[in-house]
Design an enzyme around this catalytic site. Structure first.
Site, PDB file in Angstrom:
ATOM      1  N   LYS A  22       0.909   9.706   2.214  1.00 25.29           N
ATOM      2  CA  LYS A  22       1.651   9.466   3.466  1.00 25.29           C
ATOM      3  C   LYS A  22       2.486   8.192   3.357  1.00 25.29           C
ATOM      4  CE  LYS A  22      -0.373   7.251   7.006  1.00 25.29           C
ATOM      5  NZ  LYS A  22       0.326   6.064   7.538  1.00 25.29           N
ATOM      6  N   ASN A  23       1.850   7.117   2.866  1.00 28.13           N
ATOM      7  CA  ASN A  23       2.535   5.817   2.884  1.00 28.13           C
ATOM      8  C   ASN A  23       3.577   5.689   1.785  1.00 28.13           C
ATOM      9  OD1 ASN A  23       1.158   5.203   5.121  1.00 28.13           O
ATOM     10  ND2 ASN A  23      -0.327   3.843   4.132  1.00 28.13           N
ATOM     11  N   CYS A 123       0.448  -1.845  17.863  1.00 27.19           N
ATOM     12  CA  CYS A 123      -0.308  -0.586  17.811  1.00 27.19           C
ATOM     13  C   CYS A 123      -1.780  -0.965  17.925  1.00 27.19           C
ATOM     14  CB  CYS A 123      -0.012   0.168  16.521  1.00 27.19           C
ATOM     15  SG  CYS A 123      -0.866  -0.486  15.108  1.00 27.19           S
ATOM     16  N   ARG A 128       1.470  -6.368  14.747  1.00 28.02           N
ATOM     17  CA  ARG A 128       2.304  -5.906  13.630  1.00 28.02           C
ATOM     18  C   ARG A 128       3.787  -6.255  13.817  1.00 28.02           C
ATOM     19  NH1 ARG A 128       0.266  -0.021  11.988  1.00 28.02           N
ATOM     20  NH2 ARG A 128       1.335  -0.533  10.034  1.00 28.02           N
ATOM     21  N   ASP A 313      -6.774  -0.178   4.368  1.00 30.27           N
ATOM     22  CA  ASP A 313      -6.810   1.217   4.834  1.00 30.27           C
ATOM     23  C   ASP A 313      -8.094   1.935   4.430  1.00 30.27           C
ATOM     24  OD1 ASP A 313      -3.246   1.924   4.424  1.00 30.27           O
ATOM     25  OD2 ASP A 313      -4.379   0.753   5.880  1.00 30.27           O
ATOM     26  N   ARG A 405      -1.975  12.493  11.626  1.00 31.33           N
ATOM     27  CA  ARG A 405      -0.871  11.678  11.112  1.00 31.33           C
ATOM     28  C   ARG A 405      -1.043  11.391   9.630  1.00 31.33           C
ATOM     29  NH1 ARG A 405       0.225   6.495  14.420  1.00 31.33           N
ATOM     30  NH2 ARG A 405       1.956   6.609  12.972  1.00 31.33           N
TER      31      ARG A 405
END
Ligand code: EPZ
Length: 427
Positions: A22-23, A123, A128, A313, A405
């Site tokens: 994803k990243n 978030c 952030r 993460d 997500r």
């Protein structure tokens, strides 16, 4: 809103396919803005955030075409073409839903000499800010104006001169924006204390495939010699090291053995070392990693850090795994200021966790008990899934849009390796 229902206590075994990262996908997709030729990305994960980014690119005038993915396939091939930009603005209603939208700032500035992007706002895991993104672009010659919740960046004369910047804090996103702005600058750009995450290496390799000139790839000092234009390319998205680490934690706590097909051990050094320290057997094979659980996990002391350190993460997933360890573990979150939202939910399942500032003490218990719990952010939701897989009884995880997500077809992947898990669609 969908939820996921798990009847825990079943060991996992078999082969589990790892999807594209994803990243990495979220920083490779905006590269399409840097050329008027097609950029084709292979192994793109089917994720809500990837769809959202495709929608944003469409808004900017980029065509996106998904090539024939059979329903049973994991991943997709997407060809994007920004033949001509129709907008250089990323509006608030898109950016507020997906903060990675900020990654169009650098490429729009490079391609069009201007960009107007909504400030992403905070978030669940922290406020952030994007100050480092803006300082890096200013160091490269951009003029930055903040007004009405938007950033307006302009390259004087339409093209950035380039420059040098030393990041005071390692920032993945700021490094990515600076890289994508630098590749089309007039001169050379030097970035020091740049992020070294594998996703940054993936971005550099894709930009080089498009004709960019980058030295120091994989190191904390990047030298980018600007070129007049970039051409299209076809590029394969790297395997998702965080997804792979998440499923490794799942099998470690449920018992059993999983072969994570497509996982790249070279991207997962700190994660694999921590798993081995906890007694998990790790076998690195050519294109997969075999993870086998011990009878009982040992406790760990872990502190998150930029790559190659232990990934932030992975913190929530390791915490879930360590709730059943034989002893007390100490986890310290150094990257984000509020990344313990999973703690009260894990406690509802019988975990013994005490948060003290940036650290959490996890005292191993003999058993977790299923309970209704609520996801709050992407990695927190995965920690609840991991705990539910090991808990006795039924766990229902709500608000799993967070999960969608970042984890492609999670329940299908887990069902295929023995988990009793299903998605409940409500309304
Ligand atoms: C990326 O976020 C990832 N997201 C995050 O993954 C990941 O947790 C993070 O990098 C760290 O590895 C994507 O790649 C889409 P940062 P990013 O800039 O770029 C501070 C997930 O779960 N900072 O490296 O936003 C910031 O507040 C997500 O997949 C500034 O102060 O992270 C944080 O404390 C969550 N000013 C630290 O730096 C800035 O301008 C690291 O943030 C930028 C960041």
């Amino acid at each position: 809103m969908d939820s996921i229902l798990i009847r825990g206590g079943k060991p996992l075994s078999g082969k589990l396919p790892i999807s594209g990262a994803k990243n990495s996908a979220l920083t490779l997709m905006p590269c399409a803005l840097l050329t008027d030729e097609p950029l084709t990305l292979r192994n793109l994960p089917r994720l809500a955030d990837v769809d959202g980014f495709g929608h944003l690119l469409n808004q900017l005038g980029t065509s996106t075409m998904v090539e024939g993915a059979r329903p049973e396939d994991f991943g997709r091939v997407m060809t994007m073409r920004a033949a001509r930009l129709t907008s250089t603005e990323a509006p608030y209603d898109i950016v507020r839903k997906m903060r990675a939208s900020i990654l169009v700032l650098g490429p729009l500035l490079a391609r069009a000499g201007e960009a107007t992007v909504s400030l992403p706002g905070g978030c669940a895991i922290g406020n952030r800010p994007i100050d480092l993104h803006l300082k890096a672009l200013e160091a490269m010659g951009a003029e930055i104006e903040l007004a009405a919740g938007y950033v307006k960046a302009t390259a004087p004369g339409g093209r950035l001169p380039g420059g040098s910047y030393v990041f005071p804090v390692v920032s993945v996103g700021a490094t990515e924006n600076a890289l994508m702005a630098a590749v089309l600058a007039k001169g050379t750009t030097r970035l020091e204390n740049a992020a070294r995450e594998p996703e940054i290496v993936d971005l550099c390799n894709c930009l080089v495939a498009m004709g960019a000139r980058i030295e120091g790839i994989g190191s904390e000092t990047l030298e980018i010699e600007g070129v007049d234009r970039l051409h299209g390319a076809t590029y394969q998205v790297m395997a998702d090291r965080i997804e792979a680490g998440s499923y490794a934690c799942a099998v470690a706590i449920t018992g059993g053995s999983l072969e994570l097909v497509g996982a790249n051990a070279a991207d997962m050094g700190a994660t694999l070392a921590a798993l081995r320290d906890a007694g998990v057997a790790i076998e690195e094979k050519r294109n997969s990693i075999v993870v086998t659980a011990p009878d009982r996990l040992g406790p760990l002391t872990l502190s998150t850090a930029p790559f190659p350190g232990f990934a932030t993460d992975m913190q929530a997933q390791f915490m879930a795994m360590l709730t059943l360890a034989d002893g007390a573990s100490l986890l310290t979150e150094t990257i984000f200021e509020n990344r313990y939202m999973h703690v009260p939910e894990l406690a509802r399942m019988g975990a013994d966790i005490e948060v003290r500032g940036r650290s959490a003490v996890v005292r191993g218990v003999r058993q977790l008990n299923g309970a209704p719990v609520m996801a709050t952010d992407l990695r927190a939701s995965m920690s609840l899934i991991i705990a539910g897989l090991a808990a006795q009884g039924e766990t229902r995880v709500s608000r799993i849009y967070h999960l969608d997500r970042g984890y492609e077809r999670l329940e299908e992947k887990l069902q295929a390796v023995g988990a009793d898990i299903e998605r409940i669609s409500v309304g």
